[in-house]
Design a protein around this motif. Sequence first.
Motif, PDB file in Angstrom:
ATOM      1  N   ILE A 275     -30.173  19.099 -17.742  1.00  0.00           N
ATOM      2  CA  ILE A 275     -28.972  19.675 -17.139  1.00  0.00           C
ATOM      3  C   ILE A 275     -27.759  19.231 -17.939  1.00  0.00           C
ATOM      4  N   LEU A 276     -27.016  20.206 -18.456  1.00  0.00           N
ATOM      5  CA  LEU A 276     -25.749  19.945 -19.124  1.00  0.00           C
ATOM      6  C   LEU A 276     -24.646  20.251 -18.124  1.00  0.00           C
ATOM      7  N   LEU A 277     -23.831  19.260 -17.814  1.00  0.00           N
ATOM      8  CA  LEU A 277     -22.834  19.365 -16.760  1.00  0.00           C
ATOM      9  C   LEU A 277     -21.435  19.230 -17.337  1.00  0.00           C
ATOM     10  N   GLY A 278     -20.602  20.250 -17.132  1.00  0.00           N
ATOM     11  CA  GLY A 278     -19.239  20.205 -17.645  1.00  0.00           C
ATOM     12  C   GLY A 278     -18.424  19.091 -17.000  1.00  0.00           C
ATOM     13  N   ALA A 279     -17.609  18.417 -17.804  1.00  0.00           N
ATOM     14  CA  ALA A 279     -16.791  17.319 -17.292  1.00  0.00           C
ATOM     15  C   ALA A 279     -15.672  17.822 -16.402  1.00  0.00           C
ATOM     16  N   GLY A 280     -15.146  19.029 -16.702  1.00  0.00           N
ATOM     17  CA  GLY A 280     -14.015  19.578 -15.954  1.00  0.00           C
ATOM     18  C   GLY A 280     -12.719  19.414 -16.719  1.00  0.00           C
ATOM     19  N   HIS A 281     -11.929  20.467 -16.751  1.00  0.00           N
ATOM     20  CA  HIS A 281     -10.612  20.422 -17.390  1.00  0.00           C
ATOM     21  C   HIS A 281      -9.510  20.574 -16.354  1.00  0.00           C
ATOM     22  N   THR A 282      -9.501  21.686 -15.646  1.00  0.00           N
ATOM     23  CA  THR A 282      -8.509  21.887 -14.587  1.00  0.00           C
ATOM     24  C   THR A 282      -8.737  20.907 -13.456  1.00  0.00           C
ATOM     25  N   VAL A 283      -9.989  20.735 -13.063  1.00  0.00           N
ATOM     26  CA  VAL A 283     -10.349  19.759 -12.036  1.00  0.00           C
ATOM     27  C   VAL A 283     -10.950  18.550 -12.768  1.00  0.00           C
ATOM     28  N   ALA A 284     -10.097  17.731 -13.296  1.00  0.00           N
ATOM     29  CA  ALA A 284     -10.546  16.615 -14.130  1.00  0.00           C
ATOM     30  C   ALA A 284     -11.456  15.675 -13.333  1.00  0.00           C
ATOM     31  N   LEU A 290     -19.882  14.911  -9.543  1.00  0.00           N
ATOM     32  CA  LEU A 290     -21.124  15.613  -9.216  1.00  0.00           C
ATOM     33  C   LEU A 290     -22.339  14.818  -9.675  1.00  0.00           C
ATOM     34  N   LEU A 291     -22.236  14.203 -10.838  1.00  0.00           N
ATOM     35  CA  LEU A 291     -23.342  13.380 -11.330  1.00  0.00           C
ATOM     36  C   LEU A 291     -23.635  12.251 -10.351  1.00  0.00           C
ATOM     37  N   ALA A 292     -22.581  11.619  -9.845  1.00  0.00           N
ATOM     38  CA  ALA A 292     -22.764  10.518  -8.898  1.00  0.00           C
ATOM     39  C   ALA A 292     -23.364  10.982  -7.578  1.00  0.00           C
ATOM     40  N   ALA A 293     -23.185  12.273  -7.248  1.00  0.00           N
ATOM     41  CA  ALA A 293     -23.714  12.803  -5.993  1.00  0.00           C
ATOM     42  C   ALA A 293     -25.189  13.185  -6.079  1.00  0.00           C
ATOM     43  N   THR A 296     -30.652   9.361  -7.899  1.00  0.00           N
ATOM     44  CA  THR A 296     -30.784   8.528  -9.105  1.00  0.00           C
ATOM     45  C   THR A 296     -31.870   9.052 -10.032  1.00  0.00           C
ATOM     46  N   ALA A 297     -32.943   9.551  -9.471  1.00  0.00           N
ATOM     47  CA  ALA A 297     -34.048  10.051 -10.294  1.00  0.00           C
ATOM     48  C   ALA A 297     -33.647  11.276 -11.101  1.00  0.00           C
ATOM     49  N   VAL A 298     -32.683  12.026 -10.626  1.00  0.00           N
ATOM     50  CA  VAL A 298     -32.234  13.245 -11.317  1.00  0.00           C
ATOM     51  C   VAL A 298     -31.175  12.922 -12.360  1.00  0.00           C
ATOM     52  N   GLN A 299     -30.381  11.909 -12.117  1.00  0.00           N
ATOM     53  CA  GLN A 299     -29.258  11.598 -12.996  1.00  0.00           C
ATOM     54  C   GLN A 299     -29.683  11.378 -14.441  1.00  0.00           C
TER      55      GLN A 299
END
Length: 442
Positions: A275-284, A290-293, A296-299
Motif C-alpha cells: 500500500i502506497l499512502l499519500g502523505a497529504g498536501h492540503t490536509v498535511a 491514517l497509517l497510525a489508525a 500493527t500487522a498491516v502497517q
Amino acid sequence: MSTGIQEILFGGSSRLTDVFPVLGARLLDGTVRPVWGSRLVAALCAWRSRGIARRMLAFRRFLVISDIHIGDALIAQSALTALRDFFPDAEIDYAINRAVAPLIEGTPDATRVLPLFEGGALPSVADVAALRHVVRTGRYDLCVSFCAFIARGDVAGRRQPFVNFLAHGAVILRNENDASRINHFSCEGYRFVRGVLGAVARPVREERFPGTRTTYSDAAIEGAARFAASAGLSPTAPVVMYNPDSASRFTLMPFDAQAELLREIAARAPTATAILLGAGHTVAGIGERLLAALPTAVQGRVRIVPRSMPLDAYAALIDFADVFVSGDTGPLHLAAARRYARSGRHQFRNRTAVLSFFGATPPRMSGYDSLRPGYLPANQDAPSYCYQAVSPCRNVTCLNKLFKTCATPRCFEHVEVDGLASHAAAHLHSVGRGVVPPGRLA
C-alpha cells in the motif's frame, strides 16, 4: 459571472441548506436546474458563442486557457484536440497551472504550454496580469477560456474574439436529465469547442474524443522507479495507491470513514499487497494519521509517499499501482489519464484500475466509471468505478464548491465503506500482477 456575484449566490444556497437540508436541496434543484438548464438558455448561450466565433478574421493562432487547478489543466486538454480537428496546422497555446506543466509539455496538440498560474484556490492578481499580457500580445484569432473566475474584460480587449466554457453550463445541466449521455467536463469541453468552430469552418477529422493524457520526462519516470524500489515493490505482488487528500472540505471524506476504508481494503486484499499512502498536501499529515489508525500487522505493508516528491514523479508512480483510490481531486485525473514517455525510451503499463469516491460534486461530470452508462471510463486498460456518498442536502449548487459556505458539510453523511472496499479487493484478487481484464471490475 463575477466572483462577487458567485459568493452571494452560492453563499445564500449554503445558508438555505444549512437550515433546511432536504427541503432546501429540493427547492434549489427544482428552480435552478429548470431555469439555467433550460433549452432556451442553452440555445441563447450557444448562439452567442457562435456569434463570437464568426468575428474571427483568421484561423492561425489560438489560446486555450485552463482553469487554474491541476485537474482542470488535464481535463481541458480536450479543447486542444477539438481545435486540431479543424485546424491541424494552427499554432495553439495552452495556459495552465505551473505545477502541472511538466505533465502537459510534449502533448501533440499544443504548440506551446504556458505555465502561468500559481495554483491558489482562486486566480491571484499576478495570475490575471500574466494572462492579460499573453492575451493582449499574442495576436490570437480566438481565445477559449475554461476559467470561471477570470472575466473576459480583465484580460482581453473589446475586439478580441473570446469564448468561455461557462456558456456551455446550461447544456451540462440539461445533460444531467439524460442518464445515458456521458456528461464529463472533458467530453463537454471537446463538444463545446467543436460546436463553436462548426459555425466558421469544417472539421478535417471526424469527431472522436481520445481521453485525457499525460506526458513524462525520463527524470520523472526514473524518480518514480527509484521510490518503488526503495519501497520494496515486487513485480509479482499487487499494489494499492491511496490518496487521502483533497483541496476542498466538500470533497474530503471524513477521517474516520477513510481509516475504515483503508483498513477494509488492507484486510480483504491479497496478503502480499503493498500500500502506497499519500502523505497529504492540503490536509498535511493525514497520511501518517491514517497509517497510525491501521492494525500493527498491516502497517508493515504501507509506505508513505512523501510530500516532497515532485508531482510528475508522483503521477508516474501511479503506474505501479493495480488500484488507485482517491476522492474528487487532481490526483484522480492523473490516475485516469493515459501515460506517455516523451523520449519514447520507457513503456508505461497503463493498467491502473481507478476507484473514486465523491461528496459534493456530481460524479458523472468529473469521475470515471467503466461499469455504468453515462460515465466516462478512465483512459487506462483497466476498469474504473466511482461512488457518491449519501447526503441529504446535495443539490445543483454544490457544483461550485469554491464558493459554498456550508457551516456543517454533510457531503459524506453516509459512506458505504463495505462496497468500496469490496470493489478494490475483488479486483486485486481477480488479476495477476500486470494482467488486468479491461472494461470491468470483478
